[in-house]
Scaffold this motif. Structure first.
Motif, short mmCIF file in Angstrom:
data_model
loop_
_atom_site.label_atom_id
_atom_site.label_comp_id
_atom_site.label_asym_id
_atom_site.label_seq_id
_atom_site.Cartn_x
_atom_site.Cartn_y
_atom_site.Cartn_z
N ALA A 1 0.09 -22.19 -11.49
CA ALA A 1 0.12 -23.64 -11.33
C ALA A 1 0.70 -24.04 -9.98
O ALA A 1 0.20 -24.96 -9.32
CB ALA A 1 0.92 -24.27 -12.47
N THR A 2 1.74 -23.35 -9.54
CA THR A 2 2.35 -23.63 -8.25
C THR A 2 1.37 -23.36 -7.12
O THR A 2 1.23 -24.16 -6.19
CB THR A 2 3.62 -22.77 -8.05
N ARG A 3 0.65 -22.25 -7.20
CA ARG A 3 -0.32 -21.91 -6.17
C ARG A 3 -1.46 -22.92 -6.12
O ARG A 3 -1.94 -23.28 -5.06
CB ARG A 3 -0.86 -20.50 -6.38
N ARG B 1 -0.44 -26.15 -4.40
CA ARG B 1 -0.33 -26.05 -2.94
C ARG B 1 -1.66 -26.24 -2.24
O ARG B 1 -1.71 -26.54 -1.06
CB ARG B 1 0.23 -24.69 -2.55
N ARG B 2 -2.75 -26.02 -2.96
CA ARG B 2 -4.08 -26.12 -2.33
C ARG B 2 -4.49 -27.54 -2.08
O ARG B 2 -4.19 -28.49 -2.61
CB ARG B 2 -5.14 -25.45 -3.21
#
Length: 79
Positions: free
Chosen positions: A73-75, A78-79
């Motif tokens: 979810a964090t990655r 970031r997108r």
């Protein structure tokens, strides 16, 4: 993968167990995946990604699956 009432396969459980471990250095995990699981790291990560959405995996290893979901979810955020 779905919750079809079947337990995780040995390979699926092994993938979750490998992901829960800490590894001593670069390449050690990938080498162990090849040698002990008999699959390529690419296939390992494909299986792992599918397991993150499998309710059976969550029941089997909630800490590992929830940690992986948070990282994903964090990655994505970031997108």
């Amino acid at each position: 993968m779905t919750d079809d009432g079947q337990p995780l396969s040995e390979r699926e459980a092994a993938v979750l167990a490998y992901e829960a471990r800490s590894w001593p250095g670069p390449g050690a995990k990938e080498r162990a995946i090849r040698e002990h699981l008999g699959i390529t790291p690419v296939r390992y990560y494909q299986l792992l990604n599918a397991l993150m959405d499998d309710p059976r995996a969550l029941a089997h290893a909630p800490g590992t699956v929830n940690r992986l979901r948070r990282i994903r979810a964090t990655r994505r955020a970031r997108r």
